[in-house]
Design a protein around this motif. Sequence first.
Motif, PDB file in Angstrom:
ATOM      1  N   GLU A   1       0.785  -1.192  -0.018  1.00  0.00           N
ATOM      2  CA  GLU A   1      -0.018  -0.059  -0.085  1.00  0.00           C
ATOM      3  C   GLU A   1       0.980   1.193   0.053  1.00  0.00           C
ATOM      4  OE1 GLU A   1      -3.037  -0.262   2.986  1.00  0.00           O
ATOM      5  OE2 GLU A   1      -3.780   1.816   2.688  1.00  0.00           O
ATOM      6  N   LYS A   2       1.949   1.021   0.904  1.00  0.00           N
ATOM      7  CA  LYS A   2       3.053   2.213   0.752  1.00  0.00           C
ATOM      8  C   LYS A   2       3.686   2.413  -0.611  1.00  0.00           C
ATOM      9  CE  LYS A   2       5.794   5.218   3.593  1.00  0.00           C
ATOM     10  NZ  LYS A   2       6.703   5.384   4.683  1.00  0.00           N
ATOM     11  N   ALA A   3       4.117   1.551  -0.887  1.00  0.00           N
ATOM     12  CA  ALA A   3       5.006   1.324  -2.133  1.00  0.00           C
ATOM     13  C   ALA A   3       5.042   0.482  -3.210  1.00  0.00           C
ATOM     14  CB  ALA A   3       6.573   1.608  -1.865  1.00  0.00           C
TER      15      ALA A   3
ATOM     16  N   ALA B   1       7.428   0.738  -5.887  1.00  0.00           N
ATOM     17  CA  ALA B   1       8.969   0.404  -5.694  1.00  0.00           C
ATOM     18  C   ALA B   1       9.298   1.952  -5.293  1.00  0.00           C
ATOM     19  CB  ALA B   1       9.349  -0.394  -6.726  1.00  0.00           C
ATOM     20  N   ALA B   2      10.088   2.155  -4.591  1.00  0.00           N
ATOM     21  CA  ALA B   2      10.743   3.411  -4.621  1.00  0.00           C
ATOM     22  C   ALA B   2      12.071   3.636  -4.936  1.00  0.00           C
ATOM     23  CB  ALA B   2      10.986   3.770  -2.927  1.00  0.00           C
ATOM     24  N   GLY B   3      12.155   2.765  -6.233  1.00  0.00           N
ATOM     25  CA  GLY B   3      13.409   3.019  -7.185  1.00  0.00           C
ATOM     26  C   GLY B   3      14.396   1.820  -7.051  1.00  0.00           C
ATOM     27  N   ALA B   4      15.381   2.168  -7.794  1.00  0.00           N
ATOM     28  CA  ALA B   4      16.511   1.112  -7.567  1.00  0.00           C
ATOM     29  C   ALA B   4      16.862   1.224  -6.225  1.00  0.00           C
ATOM     30  CB  ALA B   4      17.760   1.266  -8.619  1.00  0.00           C
ATOM     31  N   ASP B   5      17.748   0.043  -5.790  1.00  0.00           N
ATOM     32  CA  ASP B   5      18.352   0.035  -4.217  1.00  0.00           C
ATOM     33  C   ASP B   5      19.499   1.014  -4.295  1.00  0.00           C
ATOM     34  OD1 ASP B   5      19.474  -0.685  -1.836  1.00  0.00           O
ATOM     35  OD2 ASP B   5      18.392  -2.005  -1.690  1.00  0.00           O
ATOM     36  N   ILE B   6      19.454   2.316  -3.610  1.00  0.00           N
ATOM     37  CA  ILE B   6      20.317   3.190  -3.491  1.00  0.00           C
ATOM     38  C   ILE B   6      21.498   2.793  -2.835  1.00  0.00           C
ATOM     39  CG2 ILE B   6      20.947   5.743  -2.983  1.00  0.00           C
ATOM     40  CD1 ILE B   6      17.833   5.929  -3.140  1.00  0.00           C
ATOM     41  N   LYS B   7      21.207   2.049  -1.887  1.00  0.00           N
ATOM     42  CA  LYS B   7      22.355   1.469  -0.798  1.00  0.00           C
ATOM     43  C   LYS B   7      23.114   0.475  -1.430  1.00  0.00           C
ATOM     44  CE  LYS B   7      19.425   2.703   3.041  1.00  0.00           C
ATOM     45  NZ  LYS B   7      18.113   1.937   3.854  1.00  0.00           N
ATOM     46  N   GLU B   8      22.488  -0.289  -2.374  1.00  0.00           N
ATOM     47  CA  GLU B   8      23.441  -1.235  -2.928  1.00  0.00           C
ATOM     48  C   GLU B   8      24.107  -0.642  -4.195  1.00  0.00           C
ATOM     49  OE1 GLU B   8      21.773  -5.645  -4.383  1.00  0.00           O
ATOM     50  OE2 GLU B   8      21.208  -4.152  -5.893  1.00  0.00           O
TER      51      GLU B   8
ATOM     52  N   GLY C   1      11.904   6.500  -9.624  1.00  0.00           N
ATOM     53  CA  GLY C   1      12.887   5.881 -10.276  1.00  0.00           C
ATOM     54  C   GLY C   1      12.674   4.405 -10.941  1.00  0.00           C
ATOM     55  N   GLY C   2      13.397   3.771 -10.637  1.00  0.00           N
ATOM     56  CA  GLY C   2      13.402   2.527 -11.097  1.00  0.00           C
ATOM     57  C   GLY C   2      11.779   1.730 -11.135  1.00  0.00           C
ATOM     58  N   GLY C   3      11.245   2.067  -9.924  1.00  0.00           N
ATOM     59  CA  GLY C   3       9.654   1.737  -9.789  1.00  0.00           C
ATOM     60  C   GLY C   3       8.982   2.130 -10.562  1.00  0.00           C
TER      61      GLY C   3
HETATM   62  N1  CO8 Z   1      16.844   2.373  -2.030  1.00  0.00           N
HETATM   63  C1  CO8 Z   1      17.313   2.016  -1.188  1.00  0.00           C
HETATM   64  N2  CO8 Z   1      16.494   2.223   0.067  1.00  0.00           N
HETATM   65  C2  CO8 Z   1      15.580   2.662  -0.056  1.00  0.00           C
HETATM   66  C3  CO8 Z   1      14.896   3.292  -1.261  1.00  0.00           C
HETATM   67  C4  CO8 Z   1      15.811   3.261  -2.243  1.00  0.00           C
HETATM   68  N3  CO8 Z   1      15.284   3.581  -3.308  1.00  0.00           N
HETATM   69  N4  CO8 Z   1      13.917   4.134  -0.843  1.00  0.00           N
HETATM   70  C5  CO8 Z   1      13.570   3.869   0.240  1.00  0.00           C
HETATM   71  N5  CO8 Z   1      14.441   3.228   1.085  1.00  0.00           N
HETATM   72  C6  CO8 Z   1      14.454   2.693   2.661  1.00  0.00           C
HETATM   73  C7  CO8 Z   1      14.895   3.932   3.355  1.00  0.00           C
HETATM   74  O1  CO8 Z   1      16.481   4.058   3.230  1.00  0.00           O
HETATM   75  C8  CO8 Z   1      14.325   3.436   4.514  1.00  0.00           C
HETATM   76  O2  CO8 Z   1      15.192   2.457   4.973  1.00  0.00           O
HETATM   77  P1  CO8 Z   1      15.772   2.742   6.807  1.00  0.00           P
HETATM   78  O3  CO8 Z   1      14.540   2.634   7.356  1.00  0.00           O
HETATM   79  O4  CO8 Z   1      16.768   1.368   7.052  1.00  0.00           O
HETATM   80  O5  CO8 Z   1      16.500   4.162   7.001  1.00  0.00           O
HETATM   81  C9  CO8 Z   1      13.094   2.801   4.287  1.00  0.00           C
HETATM   82  O6  CO8 Z   1      13.291   2.464   2.796  1.00  0.00           O
HETATM   83  C10 CO8 Z   1      12.042   3.750   4.352  1.00  0.00           C
HETATM   84  O7  CO8 Z   1      12.004   5.000   3.698  1.00  0.00           O
HETATM   85  P2  CO8 Z   1      12.016   6.434   4.353  1.00  0.00           P
HETATM   86  O8  CO8 Z   1      12.080   6.361   5.943  1.00  0.00           O
HETATM   87  O9  CO8 Z   1      12.833   7.286   3.369  1.00  0.00           O
HETATM   88  O10 CO8 Z   1      10.462   6.646   3.979  1.00  0.00           O
HETATM   89  P3  CO8 Z   1       9.676   7.923   3.917  1.00  0.00           P
HETATM   90  O11 CO8 Z   1       8.140   7.636   3.818  1.00  0.00           O
HETATM   91  O12 CO8 Z   1      10.229   8.934   4.795  1.00  0.00           O
HETATM   92  O13 CO8 Z   1       9.973   8.599   2.312  1.00  0.00           O
HETATM   93  C11 CO8 Z   1      10.575   8.296  -0.303  1.00  0.00           C
HETATM   94  C12 CO8 Z   1       9.723   7.780   1.188  1.00  0.00           C
HETATM   95  C13 CO8 Z   1      10.181   9.712  -0.387  1.00  0.00           C
HETATM   96  C14 CO8 Z   1      10.020   7.330  -0.932  1.00  0.00           C
HETATM   97  C15 CO8 Z   1      12.043   8.070   0.243  1.00  0.00           C
HETATM   98  O14 CO8 Z   1      12.315   6.998   0.847  1.00  0.00           O
HETATM   99  C16 CO8 Z   1      12.750   8.369  -0.990  1.00  0.00           C
HETATM  100  O15 CO8 Z   1      13.070   9.321  -1.312  1.00  0.00           O
HETATM  101  N6  CO8 Z   1      13.539   7.447  -1.533  1.00  0.00           N
HETATM  102  C17 CO8 Z   1      14.375   7.203  -2.673  1.00  0.00           C
HETATM  103  C18 CO8 Z   1      13.618   7.362  -3.842  1.00  0.00           C
HETATM  104  C19 CO8 Z   1      14.519   7.636  -5.084  1.00  0.00           C
HETATM  105  O16 CO8 Z   1      15.274   8.373  -5.180  1.00  0.00           O
HETATM  106  N7  CO8 Z   1      14.379   6.691  -5.964  1.00  0.00           N
HETATM  107  C20 CO8 Z   1      15.257   6.692  -7.244  1.00  0.00           C
HETATM  108  C21 CO8 Z   1      16.437   5.641  -7.080  1.00  0.00           C
HETATM  109  S1  CO8 Z   1      17.555   5.664  -8.429  1.00  0.00           S
HETATM  110  C22 CO8 Z   1      16.895   4.866  -9.492  1.00  0.00           C
HETATM  111  O17 CO8 Z   1      15.907   4.284  -9.452  1.00  0.00           O
HETATM  112  C23 CO8 Z   1      17.590   4.709 -10.912  1.00  0.00           C
HETATM  113  C24 CO8 Z   1      17.104   3.511 -11.567  1.00  0.00           C
HETATM  114  C25 CO8 Z   1      18.197   3.056 -12.889  1.00  0.00           C
HETATM  115  C26 CO8 Z   1      18.714   1.705 -12.393  1.00  0.00           C
HETATM  116  C27 CO8 Z   1      19.497   0.986 -13.735  1.00  0.00           C
HETATM  117  C28 CO8 Z   1      19.889  -0.265 -13.456  1.00  0.00           C
HETATM  118  C29 CO8 Z   1      20.538  -0.848 -14.947  1.00  0.00           C
END
Ligand code: CO8
Length: 257
Positions: free
Chosen positions: A57-59, A61-68, A107-109
Motif C-alpha cells: 500500500e505504501k510503495a 517500488a521506491a526505485g533501484a536500491d540506492i544503498k546497493e 525511479g526504477g519503480g
Molecule cells: N533504495 C534503498 N532504500 C530505500 C529506497 C531506495 N530507493 N527508498 C527507500 N528506502 C529505504 C529507506 O532508506 C528506509 O530504510 P531505513 O529505515 O533502513 O532507513 C526505508 O526504505 C523507508 O524509507 P523512508 O524512511 O525514506 O520513508 P519516507 O516515507 O520518509 O520517504 C521516499 C519515502 C520519499 C520514497 C524516500 O524513501 C525516498 O526518497 N526514496 C528514494 C527515492 C529515489 O530516489 N528513487 C530513485 C532511485 S535511483 C533509480 O531508481 C535509478 C534506476 C536506474 C537503474 C539502472 C540499473 C541498470
Amino acid sequence: MSDTVLLERKGRVALLTLNRPQALNALNSELLTTLCAHLDTLSEDESVGCVVITGSEKAFAAGADIKEMSDKTYIEMKNADHFGRRFNALKDTKLPMIAAVSGFALGGGCELAMICDFIIASETAKFGQPEIKLGVIPGMGGTQRLTRAVGKAKAMDLVLTGRMMDAQEAERSGLVARVVPSDKLLETALSAAEAIASYSRPTVVTAKEAVNRAFETTLSEGLHYEQRVFYPLFATEDQKEGMAAFTEKRPPDFKHR
Ligand code: CO8
C-alpha cells in the motif's frame, strides 16, 4: 526462489507482489533477479493469460536500491546493465502485464510500472523520476517511456526537477489508465487481467503488438502494419467463435486461450 517477489496464481492470472517492505520495495539485484525469473517462467506458461505486478500500500517500488548502488564503479554498473537490457526486452514479451500501483513508484519503480502494458493506480499513488537528486538520470527507460507517455513538457518537468506527481496528475497526463480508491486497486487490476486472460490469446498478442508498434514507427507504416495483422485474424477459429457468439447472444468460448 527468493521471497522478494511473491507469486500467486488466480486462475489464468498471475499476481506478482514486490516484497521488500523494509526498503519500500527498492529494486535490489535479488529482487530483480527473482522478478525476471518469474516473468521468464510465466511467459513460457500457456495457462497464464495475464500478469499483474503490484507492491504494498505504501510503495509499488521506491526505485533501484540506492544503498546497493551507491559504491558501485562504472564497470560494475556496466556489468549490472543486464537488468536494464532484460527489462527493455520485456517490451517484446507476449505476456500482457498490468502494473497495480499504490504509494511510491519512483525511479526504477516508475520505470517498472511503465514497462507494463498499462498502469492502474490507487488514489495514493505518486510517480516520479527523482534520480537527478542523486546525481544521476533514469537508467531503465525513464527518459524515453515517460516522454512518450506524457510528452516532453511534463517529462522534462519531472526528470529535471525530480518532483513527484500524484495519481490524478498522472492520469490527466496519460501515464495512468485508471485511478481507483485504494481498497479497490487489486480487485480492479485482477478483474482487468481476468478479462484479458479470457480472450483469444493470439488476438490479445496481436492487439498488444499493434499498439506497441505505434511507438516504433510512422503513422502510415503503423496503419499498414495494423491491416497486415488484422486480416489474418479471420483465419482463426476464435474470430468465428467470437462473432458467432455475438450473433447467438451467448458468451464466446475461445479455443486458443
Ligand atoms: N533504495 C534503498 N532504500 C530505500 C529506497 C531506495 N530507493 N527508498 C527507500 N528506502 C529505504 C529507506 O532508506 C528506509 O530504510 P531505513 O529505515 O533502513 O532507513 C526505508 O526504505 C523507508 O524509507 P523512508 O524512511 O525514506 O520513508 P519516507 O516515507 O520518509 O520517504 C521516499 C519515502 C520519499 C520514497 C524516500 O524513501 C525516498 O526518497 N526514496 C528514494 C527515492 C529515489 O530516489 N528513487 C530513485 C532511485 S535511483 C533509480 O531508481 C535509478 C534506476 C536506474 C537503474 C539502472 C540499473 C541498470
